[in-house]
Design a protein around this motif. Structure first.
Motif, PDB file in Angstrom:
ATOM      1  N   SER A  57      12.345  -5.436  12.521  1.00  0.00           N
ATOM      2  CA  SER A  57      11.167  -4.764  11.791  1.00  0.00           C
ATOM      3  C   SER A  57      11.734  -4.107  10.991  1.00  0.00           C
ATOM      4  O   SER A  57      11.094  -4.376   9.522  1.00  0.00           O
ATOM      5  N   ALA A  58      12.892  -3.615  11.260  1.00  0.00           N
ATOM      6  CA  ALA A  58      13.596  -2.535   9.813  1.00  0.00           C
ATOM      7  C   ALA A  58      13.918  -3.856   8.337  1.00  0.00           C
ATOM      8  O   ALA A  58      13.430  -3.419   7.717  1.00  0.00           O
ATOM      9  N   LEU A  59      14.716  -4.495   9.275  1.00  0.00           N
ATOM     10  CA  LEU A  59      14.854  -5.856   7.727  1.00  0.00           C
ATOM     11  C   LEU A  59      13.926  -5.876   7.670  1.00  0.00           C
ATOM     12  O   LEU A  59      13.960  -6.116   6.084  1.00  0.00           O
ATOM     13  N   VAL A  60      12.691  -6.043   7.465  1.00  0.00           N
ATOM     14  CA  VAL A  60      11.622  -7.241   7.073  1.00  0.00           C
ATOM     15  C   VAL A  60      10.490  -5.316   6.583  1.00  0.00           C
ATOM     16  O   VAL A  60      10.528  -5.819   5.179  1.00  0.00           O
ATOM     17  N   ALA A  61      10.430  -4.149   7.060  1.00  0.00           N
ATOM     18  CA  ALA A  61       9.782  -3.575   6.612  1.00  0.00           C
ATOM     19  C   ALA A  61      11.574  -3.006   4.911  1.00  0.00           C
ATOM     20  O   ALA A  61      10.582  -2.954   4.093  1.00  0.00           O
ATOM     21  N   PHE A  62      12.538  -3.226   4.830  1.00  0.00           N
ATOM     22  CA  PHE A  62      13.048  -3.038   3.845  1.00  0.00           C
ATOM     23  C   PHE A  62      13.046  -4.009   3.052  1.00  0.00           C
ATOM     24  O   PHE A  62      13.015  -3.658   2.124  1.00  0.00           O
ATOM     25  N   ARG A  63      12.702  -4.949   2.459  1.00  0.00           N
ATOM     26  CA  ARG A  63      12.335  -6.164   2.077  1.00  0.00           C
ATOM     27  C   ARG A  63      10.649  -5.465   1.142  1.00  0.00           C
ATOM     28  O   ARG A  63      10.907  -5.779   0.791  1.00  0.00           O
ATOM     29  N   VAL A  64      10.311  -6.327   2.282  1.00  0.00           N
ATOM     30  CA  VAL A  64       8.520  -5.566   2.126  1.00  0.00           C
ATOM     31  C   VAL A  64       8.810  -4.673   0.598  1.00  0.00           C
ATOM     32  O   VAL A  64       8.109  -4.938  -0.129  1.00  0.00           O
ATOM     33  N   VAL A  65       9.602  -3.335   1.196  1.00  0.00           N
ATOM     34  CA  VAL A  65       8.944  -1.854   0.966  1.00  0.00           C
ATOM     35  C   VAL A  65      10.009  -1.921  -0.271  1.00  0.00           C
ATOM     36  O   VAL A  65       9.794  -1.380  -2.029  1.00  0.00           O
ATOM     37  N   HIS A  66      11.368  -2.777  -0.363  1.00  0.00           N
ATOM     38  CA  HIS A  66      12.665  -2.207  -1.684  1.00  0.00           C
ATOM     39  C   HIS A  66      12.878  -3.429  -2.232  1.00  0.00           C
ATOM     40  O   HIS A  66      12.631  -3.291  -3.622  1.00  0.00           O
ATOM     41  N   ALA A  67      12.226  -4.768  -1.834  1.00  0.00           N
ATOM     42  CA  ALA A  67      12.466  -5.817  -2.814  1.00  0.00           C
ATOM     43  C   ALA A  67      11.461  -6.346  -3.253  1.00  0.00           C
ATOM     44  O   ALA A  67      11.388  -6.506  -4.626  1.00  0.00           O
ATOM     45  N   GLU A  68       9.826  -6.190  -2.275  1.00  0.00           N
ATOM     46  CA  GLU A  68       9.028  -6.697  -2.823  1.00  0.00           C
ATOM     47  C   GLU A  68       8.146  -5.541  -3.672  1.00  0.00           C
ATOM     48  O   GLU A  68       7.160  -6.191  -3.732  1.00  0.00           O
ATOM     49  N   ARG A  69       8.506  -4.456  -2.976  1.00  0.00           N
ATOM     50  CA  ARG A  69       8.077  -2.996  -4.264  1.00  0.00           C
ATOM     51  C   ARG A  69       6.182  -3.332  -3.313  1.00  0.00           C
ATOM     52  O   ARG A  69       5.333  -2.709  -4.464  1.00  0.00           O
ATOM     53  N   ARG A  70       6.042  -3.380  -2.160  1.00  0.00           N
ATOM     54  CA  ARG A  70       4.661  -3.403  -1.262  1.00  0.00           C
ATOM     55  C   ARG A  70       4.959  -2.273  -0.213  1.00  0.00           C
ATOM     56  O   ARG A  70       6.218  -1.907   0.378  1.00  0.00           O
ATOM     57  N   ARG A  71       3.719  -1.897  -0.112  1.00  0.00           N
ATOM     58  CA  ARG A  71       3.817  -0.917   1.494  1.00  0.00           C
ATOM     59  C   ARG A  71       4.200  -1.881   2.409  1.00  0.00           C
ATOM     60  O   ARG A  71       3.443  -3.228   2.831  1.00  0.00           O
ATOM     61  N   PHE A  72       4.272  -1.013   3.677  1.00  0.00           N
ATOM     62  CA  PHE A  72       4.636  -2.478   4.452  1.00  0.00           C
ATOM     63  C   PHE A  72       3.259  -2.656   5.531  1.00  0.00           C
ATOM     64  O   PHE A  72       3.263  -3.832   5.945  1.00  0.00           O
ATOM     65  N   VAL A  73       2.093  -1.592   5.091  1.00  0.00           N
ATOM     66  CA  VAL A  73       0.852  -1.927   5.484  1.00  0.00           C
ATOM     67  C   VAL A  73       0.296  -2.772   5.143  1.00  0.00           C
ATOM     68  O   VAL A  73      -0.687  -4.132   5.547  1.00  0.00           O
TER      69      VAL A  73
END
Length: 260
Positions: A57-73
């Motif tokens: 979950s930490a890896l996915v959250a990092f990708r979504v927030v930092h790489a894709e510039r989206r909110r995790f929700v």
């Protein structure tokens, strides 16, 4: 194909985190296997799920927030009625698992032997419910919250659902206890979950279904086999019922498209 490269990262991380969890659990298990309805077995299993799925979950959250510039929700976790969706899904998942056991027993594929005390199962039930909901939530975020929408943007819906279901089943190859039949079960469930999320436009319901399904499997295993992973007959029935769910959702989708 960027999503596939990240999937491979998750696959490798699952292997490494599983090894790390095994090392961390050694003081508890001393390298031995204990049933999930024992203190050592439940503790080691919970620790393993926290380490593995917490890391994923930490890896996915990092990708979504930092790489894709989206909110995790944004990975399917937004929207009204989240608790209601989860509760409805949880009730459906429990009913599904119990029906699968009833069908398996009625067909003579398995038998309830009651080798584990009901009081023992109830004592560990709260821990299993929480851990399995967390585990299911992480898997649903990965496959139905993050991956499925990416695939839908590039492919037709049926193709996208099939691809994420196959990748979901492949991840289950890493579970030592999983049989070929259990991986097939994961494939069919992945297709059902993809259709369900597409119809409900939220992953909360399928988190409930998935979490309840995994939770119910533990007492089913204990009651039907005395602890041996399976039971095969329950998987037969569960695959059949899940396949029926896929057919129903496909029929509903086609009916809705015709009415538009």
């Amino acid at each position: 194909m960027r999503f596939f490269r990240f999937y491979l990262v998750l696959f490798g991380a699952d292997v490494l985190l599983g090894w790390l969890a095994w090392i961390m659990a050694l003081p508890i298990t001393h390298g031995l296997e204990y049933p999930l309805w024992s203190l050592r077995g439940a503790s080691a299993s919970a620790l393993s799920d926290i380490v593995v799925f917490g890391g994923l979950s930490a890896l996915v959250a990092f990708r979504v927030v930092h790489a894709e510039r989206r909110r995790f929700v944004d990975v399917g976790l937004r929207g009204p009625g989240q608790f209601r969706e989860f509760a409805r899904g949880y009730a459906l998942g429990l009913a599904w698992a119990v029906c699968a056991l009833a069908v398996a027993v009625a067909a003579g594929w398995t038998a309830v032997n009651g080798s584990v005390r009901l009081s023992t199962l109830l004592a560990f039930a709260p821990l299993w419910m929480v851990v399995n909901a967390f585990q299911a939530g992480v898997e649903e975020v990965i496959f139905r919250g993050w991956l499925l929408p990416l695939l839908v943007r590039r492919h037709q819906l049926c193709t996208a659902i099939l691809v994420q279901a196959v990748l979901f089943a492949c991840l289950h190859l890493l579970v030592d206890a999983n049989t070929t039949l259990a991986v097939l079960h994961a494939l069919i469930f992945g297709a059902f979950a993809g259709l369900y999320v597409h119809r409900r436009q939220s992953i909360w319901g399928v988190i409930g279904i998935h979490g309840a399904y995994n939770f119910a499997a533990i007492p089913v295993i204990s009651l039907a086999t005395g602890g041996q992973y399976g039971p095969t007959g329950w998987h037969y029935a569960a695959i059949a019922l899940t396949g029926a769910g896929v057919a129903v959702l496909l029929a509903l989708s086609r009916w809705c498209r015709r009415r538009r």
